[in-house]
Write a protein that holds these residues in place. Structure first.
Motif, mmCIF file in Angstrom:
data_model
loop_
_atom_site.group_PDB
_atom_site.id
_atom_site.type_symbol
_atom_site.label_atom_id
_atom_site.label_comp_id
_atom_site.label_asym_id
_atom_site.label_seq_id
_atom_site.Cartn_x
_atom_site.Cartn_y
_atom_site.Cartn_z
ATOM 1 N N THR B 182 -6.277 8.088 4.998
ATOM 2 C CA THR B 182 -5.555 8.503 3.793
ATOM 3 C C THR B 182 -4.551 7.422 3.427
ATOM 4 O O THR B 182 -4.379 6.437 4.148
ATOM 5 N N HIS B 183 -3.925 7.596 2.296
ATOM 6 C CA HIS B 183 -2.965 6.619 1.775
ATOM 7 C C HIS B 183 -2.125 7.396 0.783
ATOM 8 O O HIS B 183 -2.659 8.082 -0.081
ATOM 9 N N VAL B 184 -0.811 7.319 0.916
ATOM 10 C CA VAL B 184 0.040 8.086 0.012
ATOM 11 C C VAL B 184 0.841 7.130 -0.861
ATOM 12 O O VAL B 184 1.583 6.284 -0.359
ATOM 13 N N LEU B 185 0.654 7.267 -2.158
ATOM 14 C CA LEU B 185 1.355 6.445 -3.145
ATOM 15 C C LEU B 185 2.412 7.293 -3.816
ATOM 16 O O LEU B 185 2.102 8.378 -4.317
ATOM 17 N N ASP B 186 3.606 6.787 -3.844
ATOM 18 C CA ASP B 186 4.681 7.457 -4.573
ATOM 19 C C ASP B 186 4.722 6.836 -5.969
ATOM 20 O O ASP B 186 5.364 5.805 -6.177
ATOM 21 N N VAL B 187 4.027 7.429 -6.907
ATOM 22 C CA VAL B 187 3.973 6.832 -8.250
ATOM 23 C C VAL B 187 5.208 7.209 -9.071
ATOM 24 O O VAL B 187 5.343 6.789 -10.213
ATOM 25 N N HIS B 188 6.098 7.988 -8.485
ATOM 26 C CA HIS B 188 7.415 8.213 -9.098
ATOM 27 C C HIS B 188 8.264 6.953 -8.918
ATOM 28 O O HIS B 188 8.983 6.531 -9.826
ATOM 29 N N ALA B 189 8.156 6.337 -7.738
ATOM 30 C CA ALA B 189 8.949 5.146 -7.430
ATOM 31 C C ALA B 189 8.133 3.861 -7.526
ATOM 32 O O ALA B 189 8.689 2.777 -7.469
#
Lengths: 294, 294, 294, 294
Positions: B182-189
């Motif tokens: 998996t990979h988690v992207l914080d597209v807020h930041a």
């Protein structure tokens, strides 16, 4: 029994007071005080007049109003001794169907609250789930006395607004209702997803999840009616479940075996009972996205 | 006990056969037949030689090989009478921890299968979850006899490949493993999400869900090791849970109370045990998306 | 000059025919033939009666109808010798503002078409952009004669439907219009994006791009009116431009310098003039997504 | 001509100084000062020693270093009188190919800068596009003198780091390079998109766009090499173009005619020359999403 704003404006003071006697629990004096300020051009003006009457009342009268409210899930409720409004309100959130453990927990919290503040714990239950009422107990038990008395009055005004909006027809409505809706886009085919089975569940930290509604999307990818509408959205946790694999199977779209996505769950919380929550799903057999819209 | 391909190439026929006697259940003759075809340039060539030896064997010898396999979750397993390999394999999918009801269900299915085909039900259990083995029983009970005998041989080759790959070091590896990541992207930041708590669960139609793993994302938004790797991915249903609200709370990002998204669940199924499944999450406090990547 | 379906139903045959004489180019006989089938319960029924009159007419009359149409961007247009309807229609797609090169290109294509089919090239220009008309020339020059005559009639019916729908008020409308809309979601803040500047451009392979519209989103993240509505959507290529960086700058949201996303372009084509195209944008300063909705 | 850190550590002071004489423009004394601090365990240590030598130098020596730099796109460049390093650096951003108007503009800005600060305008051009250099002129012309002298030194250190990293092999590398990459996911099919044509363009407010690169995705949906790598990413605006319709047409996936999405443009800016920018595309024929990853 509903009436109209016009009829209330034209009624005698006695009839006006009788018609709105129940808006504030066991306190017809609130309606009576508002009667003198007629005519009301709107329901909002009537509601404002009633809240002003409460705010202008002397402290002992305010105290009496607050103390006229029953305990939540208390002995009076078990004994069937509540007003009709309170009975319905407490039932709406399941406080009439507590397990013995839950009843005991509410009993302890009511006692702790009474012991600290000397008044019953008042909350506009139609804006809450059982879980969020328990969190409110915790949050408000930390208050100081004057702050909490204000909070109790605020909840009484919310209760009054809901009762008033339900009982009086007028050109305007009070802003006491919210809306939860969804929309399913099939971005594999580039069109709304028709025929997707949807389930809405209320999640609970304490109790079992509860299915609130099952629906199937129409040709526009929406449900014919809002998932929740015409009432406050209970503060709480929810899960929407979308039967994605069944939809694509019915359309002959190739999928893995078992399908990569079967039932897609979206978990979210409602924090604003009077808000509009739109929780759409844009999907393919291999991907999806969602967001809070409105 | 592992060995190397070079050592096997240099060994006497007897030693070679002894080293690989267990690759095919109770059937050292398979290894012996392959010994004559040395040297092997690769593990793949050795594996091919062993499967060809089985395919070239007369029907009664193939029958004997098939029948040398134990029942799944059968009496021999309960009595501790399996080969070491079979014991480990059956344990890997929890067949050594069945409830009495599950045991009875497997017993019934084994009997039905034996009654129809006259051979034990053979499946490469490391490629399966308990749920998918039960679905395999259903699917394969509908086969005709010759088709099912072929299927059984195919599963035996998969079992043999996994045993061989685990026991012999060589320049190459057999294609017997998959990977889930998996990979988690914080597209807020606009950056990878570091410090997100992740939980991987195996979902079961029949039994309780099982937490397979808990991890926290590193500075690149990934887990330090694959969620599953270095082995076949068991066919089955999974849920990844991402603690989104806790992540944004720790970073001081404003959220609703309660947060719109708290723990985000992604449910998906694995259908290809040797596949690469990449299931990323791109998120804000108000939205997310996922897809099957690789 | 518009009229009503009721007035047409009540008119003399002569007045009815006069009122609808222009619906089919220089061919009042079509209206006259429909007059006998009155009264019409709907505009759709009137339109059907007129198309049936054409289909039922003998071949030479159909030929005359087809040949009554002017060339696209032809000499008659330059000389101002078109019917009022044809003048407006050709202007709607810019055929009255061609460069000399474009004029020459249309001239050549008209000649090639006349030479092959012996009729003028007829297309319902309100459903097209200049680029798509040129593609239609190419596509239809490959037709056989009978197929192309049918195609020409089909375009004449589309032209007639648009003229009729524009000139006659009735309880129903013909399905001759499409809609293009957008919606901007700020998934960084979890709400509709109010105040985003939007530009809609028509892209052209041959000519310069043309700004069709500039708008700013309202409190619901939408434009007050559809981007295109109440008319067919011209088949062609478009670009929507969303001023994302200016929006976040105005809200004090931290961005890179220069911002990662400034003006976000979305390029798409319209293929169905009577379709509903919804092209939303869900965005943060670091990400966005779009899809064809409806 | 490159050398190794080990060779530099072992060299005579004269040879060391000669080898690094050009790292600081016309200022071999910087290398000479660093020579005394040998041996260096890393390139970073050597770079630090050289910057410290500059910082420790008396003001007039620092002034001389700064003034030893040529004007950007100035007369010396036109006359071919720059050092080899400066020639290459200025060419990398196109300063050797200016139109007369652009040349005049740089000339004016150089003069304004010299007039205000008494030093040439120094910027590490490899970290910039022409547009961003012009913005830097504007930004820095607003500085006070001491602040701008510091800024100029900072740029000189960046130039020195890049020259050093390019000329000396060592176990470590200086953090002077960035990376731009992409990844295309076909979420219609649930796999990486192989064979998508990609174009990378540099956008310019002042000049025509420039195609930097064309590539085709491999089986993993990526380009074989980074779009930009092994060098600083020039600050500026870019557009990635993905040929989506051609990809789906080649795979026989039904699309509209013309296709809803043909060439998908993604416009973004790079603000961190040493950053990792990953700009993926997840698409179907009807939708797409992108984000800044890393």
């Amino acid at each position: 029994m509903t009436t109209t704003l016009a009829a209330l404006n034209a009624a005698s003071e006695a009839d006006f007071t009788a018609a709105l006697a129940d808006i504030y629990e066991h306190s017809p004096w609130v309606a009576q005080a508002a009667a003198a300020r007629r005519p009301f051009a709107s329901l909002a003006a009537l509601h404002a007049a009633m809240t002003e009457a409460v705010r202008a009342a002397p402290p002992d009268k305010q105290q009496a109003l607050v103390k006229a409210h029953p305990d939540l899930a208390g002995k009076a409720a078990r004994a069937g001794a509540l007003t009709a409004d309170s009975t319905n309100e407490q039932a709406s959130v399941g406080l009439d169907r507590l397990t013995d453990d839950e009843y005991a927990r509410f009993h302890r919290l009511n006692d702790a609250y009474q012991a600290k503040f000397g008044i019953p714990f008042i909350v506009c239950v139609r804006r809450h789930s059982k879980d969020s009422i328990l969190r409110e107990f915790d949050r408000r038990l930390a208050h100081g006395g004057p702050q909490e008395f204000d909070t109790a009055l605020g909840e009484i005004f919310r209760i009054g607004a809901l009762r008033l909006d339900g009982r009086v027809s007028a050109p305007d409505r009070l802003a006491v209702t919210g809306r939860l809706s969804t929309h399913v886009l099939d971005v594999h085919a580039g069109r709304p997803a028709e025929g997707i089975a949807i389930e809405l569940r209320e999640l609970s930290a304490a109790a079992a999840d509860r299915v609130l509604l099952r629906a199937v999307t129409n040709g526009d990818g929406r449900t014919d009616a809002p998932l929740i509408g015409g009432r406050p959205l209970p503060i709480g946790s929810y899960e929407l479940r979308f039967s994605v694999a069944a939809y694509y199977t019915a359309r002959g779209v190739p999928q893995a075996d078992p399908p990569f996505l079967d039932v897609v769950p979206i978990r979210f919380a409602i924090a604003e009972p009077e808000g509009h929550y739109h929780v759409p799903l844009a999907m393919t057999p291999w991907s999806y996205s969602t967001y809070r819209g409105s």
